[in-house]
Design a protein around this motif. Structure first.
Motif, short mmCIF file in Angstrom:
data_model
loop_
_atom_site.label_atom_id
_atom_site.label_comp_id
_atom_site.label_asym_id
_atom_site.label_seq_id
_atom_site.Cartn_x
_atom_site.Cartn_y
_atom_site.Cartn_z
N CYS A 137 0.81 -1.22 0.00
CA CYS A 137 0.00 0.00 0.00
C CYS A 137 0.85 1.27 0.00
CB CYS A 137 -0.92 -0.01 1.22
SG CYS A 137 -2.18 -1.31 1.12
N TYR A 138 2.15 1.13 0.12
CA TYR A 138 3.01 2.32 0.25
C TYR A 138 3.73 2.59 -1.07
CZ TYR A 138 2.07 1.60 5.19
OH TYR A 138 1.45 1.45 6.39
N ILE A 174 10.24 9.15 2.64
CA ILE A 174 9.00 9.06 3.41
C ILE A 174 7.90 8.60 2.45
CG2 ILE A 174 7.27 10.39 4.69
CD1 ILE A 174 9.54 12.31 5.48
N PHE A 175 7.13 7.64 2.89
CA PHE A 175 6.05 7.11 2.05
C PHE A 175 4.71 7.21 2.76
CE2 PHE A 175 9.77 5.29 0.21
CZ PHE A 175 9.49 5.16 -1.13
N LEU A 176 3.67 7.43 1.98
CA LEU A 176 2.29 7.38 2.48
C LEU A 176 1.59 6.18 1.87
CD1 LEU A 176 1.09 11.08 2.08
CD2 LEU A 176 1.95 9.96 4.14
N ASP A 177 0.62 5.63 2.58
CA ASP A 177 -0.10 4.49 2.01
C ASP A 177 -1.28 4.96 1.16
OD1 ASP A 177 -2.06 5.17 3.85
OD2 ASP A 177 -2.39 3.11 4.50
N CYS A 178 -1.94 4.01 0.54
CA CYS A 178 -3.03 4.31 -0.40
C CYS A 178 -4.18 5.05 0.29
CB CYS A 178 -3.53 3.02 -1.04
SG CYS A 178 -4.01 1.77 0.19
N ALA A 195 7.79 1.63 -1.61
CA ALA A 195 8.76 1.82 -0.54
C ALA A 195 9.67 0.60 -0.52
CB ALA A 195 8.04 1.98 0.80
N LEU A 196 10.82 0.70 -1.16
CA LEU A 196 11.71 -0.45 -1.28
C LEU A 196 12.97 -0.25 -0.45
CD1 LEU A 196 11.58 -1.12 -5.14
CD2 LEU A 196 10.38 -2.37 -3.34
N THR A 197 13.42 -1.31 0.20
CA THR A 197 14.69 -1.25 0.90
C THR A 197 15.80 -1.60 -0.10
OG1 THR A 197 14.24 -3.48 1.70
CG2 THR A 197 13.69 -1.65 3.16
N THR A 198 17.05 -1.51 0.39
CA THR A 198 18.20 -1.48 -0.52
C THR A 198 18.23 -2.61 -1.55
OG1 THR A 198 19.48 -0.27 1.10
CG2 THR A 198 20.72 -1.48 -0.55
N SER A 253 -1.28 6.38 6.88
CA SER A 253 -0.17 5.61 7.43
C SER A 253 1.11 6.02 6.71
CB SER A 253 -0.46 4.12 7.26
OG SER A 253 0.55 3.35 7.86
N ILE A 254 2.16 6.20 7.47
CA ILE A 254 3.40 6.79 6.94
C ILE A 254 4.57 5.86 7.23
CG2 ILE A 254 5.00 8.75 7.19
CD1 ILE A 254 2.46 10.33 8.25
N ILE A 255 5.45 5.67 6.26
CA ILE A 255 6.72 4.98 6.52
C ILE A 255 7.84 6.01 6.51
CG2 ILE A 255 8.43 3.32 5.68
CD1 ILE A 255 6.21 1.68 4.45
N TYR A 256 8.62 6.02 7.59
CA TYR A 256 9.87 6.77 7.64
C TYR A 256 10.97 5.76 7.30
CZ TYR A 256 7.82 10.71 10.38
OH TYR A 256 7.10 11.79 10.83
N LEU A 257 11.51 5.83 6.11
CA LEU A 257 12.53 4.88 5.70
C LEU A 257 13.89 5.48 6.00
CD1 LEU A 257 12.60 2.08 4.21
CD2 LEU A 257 12.91 3.34 2.08
N GLY A 258 14.65 4.86 6.88
CA GLY A 258 15.90 5.51 7.29
C GLY A 258 16.94 4.56 7.85
N LYS A 259 18.04 5.14 8.23
CA LYS A 259 19.19 4.39 8.75
C LYS A 259 19.41 4.82 10.19
CE LYS A 259 23.21 2.12 8.07
NZ LYS A 259 23.34 0.76 7.52
#
Lengths: 286, 286
Positions: A157-158, B130-134, A175-178, B138-144
């Motif tokens: 969904c992202y 940063i991703f939002l869902d459909c 939203a893909l990881t490495t 809902s939010i993804i913070y993609l980080g290290k």
């Protein structure tokens, strides 16, 4: 191996102490909870252990900090790729149903009812394990989806990214990881090849076009990875050579139309049966 | 490559149209939002594009279905491993602060204030996208992450598993996806070796003990992977041989004390600079 088979039906159907419990279709909370806990209980080898498990699962569920509506956040994650598939909310009944049915089940806030992802689309998320966070108010459903999770047909969904907006990118990306970003990039190069786009061919495109070059690079990089051990090179060399092996091997996967997800599934299935060690050992001795 | 550099400071500091914006420490909502959007705007090459980006980011944020408290679920995910690190809630200000500071920032419901993960521990989560869902809730913070995310010192907050209870396992395990479960299993074999545990050594333990055997297996498996292409074997053979390559190479990583996460970081850094293609090409031509 962390991934457990505990939720598989053949395991759940083991009867102990003469109790064989059938999944109930009723939703009466008190009875349903007892039935599901009895189902869990029946999976134990000995009745006394079954009761112990029943008690521990109930203790765990009692420890969840359900919000004022009796809900906690539930995140469905792909067991092989790590992709976050979707996020919903779960109440106790949804978690117990997920445990017993092995399908990710949520509580719909708009419809005030349980819903199992896939009950309409048939794209169920088959659960391998369930995790709670340290605060006991957030749940991971770790599972394998039968098909695309999003109602739009997207894998997850992202697919709306803030950086897309800033880079003026048209369309959407997941939203893909490495590892999966790398796979996506290589796939894109393959599409570009098919479209016969002009310009200086990238290294990936050259590899995609030349099987001899690709295989010689894979063998060369595997050899260099080994040399970092044999010649006692430093850790950063090992990481770098492993990255080379992975990248070139993933180009081969793209040529063969094999997804890294399929490779992960092979690994998971071997490990859940302790199969890879057994198989490798057998071949080596053979 | 999907992973963007858009949040890096050197990029954010580019001034366009004479506007150079400094991150504000004030929390007054209206001004702060304008400042942050201006900061985003300043990252564009041309003022007109900057305004376009500002407008699109604002449109995106306006489209979020904030709940009755102005919040949405925010999930922090490790960009390299895919591990779900933690889950909190974010309001608009938290998302804008995350965009501008590049540190995962949440809204604390208990303290009714913004909080940046790491402001006490210094274990920040450095955001890549940063991703939002459909559903836009809902939010993804993609980080290290700079270090362990959980306040307990655990890598992630999800270390309590339902299957652990059922399998009577003592202690806890992280919510790991396939590749990282495999890594954990191999590490465990290494620990067992050090503890000189008795019993028939597993294949993994034999590989861990014998560098010559390990390297010959890696070269053999890489060769077999190549043969699936050269001899046009079917896709399942390719997936199976790639699984063999991965498994044996990961044993080598364990011997060298290199984490697969470090390998992913190398891949990510190369790709964000288009480096791997360039580097490989250079070496091949050299």
């Amino acid at each position: 191996m962390a991934i457990s088979n505990y939720l598989y039906p053949q395991y759940l159907r083991v009867s102990s102490g003469g109790r064989l419990c059938i999944h109930s279709s009723g939703y009466s909370w008190g009875n349903r909870k007892k039935q599901i806990l009895r189902l869990l209980c029946a999976s134990a080898e000995k009745p006394v252990e079954g009761l112990y498990v029943e008690s521990k699962v109930q203790t765990l569920l009692d420890s969840v900090k359900w919000d004022e509506k009796g809900l906690a956040v539930a995140i469905a994650q792909h067991v092989d790729t790590g992709a976050i598939l979707m996020q919903g909310f779960a109440n106790q009944d949804a978690v117990l149903t997920t445990i017993s049915s092995r399908k990710a089940t949520f509580f719909s806030r708009s419809r005030s009812t349980l819903w199992t992802k896939g009950e309409t689309s048939k794209n169920f998320i088959n659960i391998h394990d369930i995790f709670l966070d340290c605060d006991r108010d957030s749940i991971i459903y770790l599972g394998k989806p039968d098909g695309p999770t999003c109602h739009t047909g997207s894998e997850t969904c992202y697919y709306t990214s803030v950086s897309d907006l800033q880079e003026q990118v048209e369309g959407s990306k997941l939203a893909l990881t490495t590892l999966y970003s790398l796979e996506s990039t290589i796939s894109q190069r393959k599409v570009e090849l098919a479209a016969a786009q002009s310009g200086k061919p990238s290294w990936t495109r050259r590899l995609l076009l030349d099987n001899h070059l690709l295989c010689s690079k894979i063998r060369e990089e595997a050899n260099e990875l080994c040399q970092t051990l044999e010649e006692n090179e430093d850790k950063s060399r090992t990481a770098s050579e492993m990255a080379d092996v992975l990248y070139h091997a993933m180009v081969l996967l793209a040529v063969k139309d094999v997804k890294i997800e399929d490779v992960m599934q092979v690994l998971r299935q071997r490990f859940s049966q302790s199969g890879i060690e057994e198989k490798s050992s057998r071949r080596s001795e053979g």
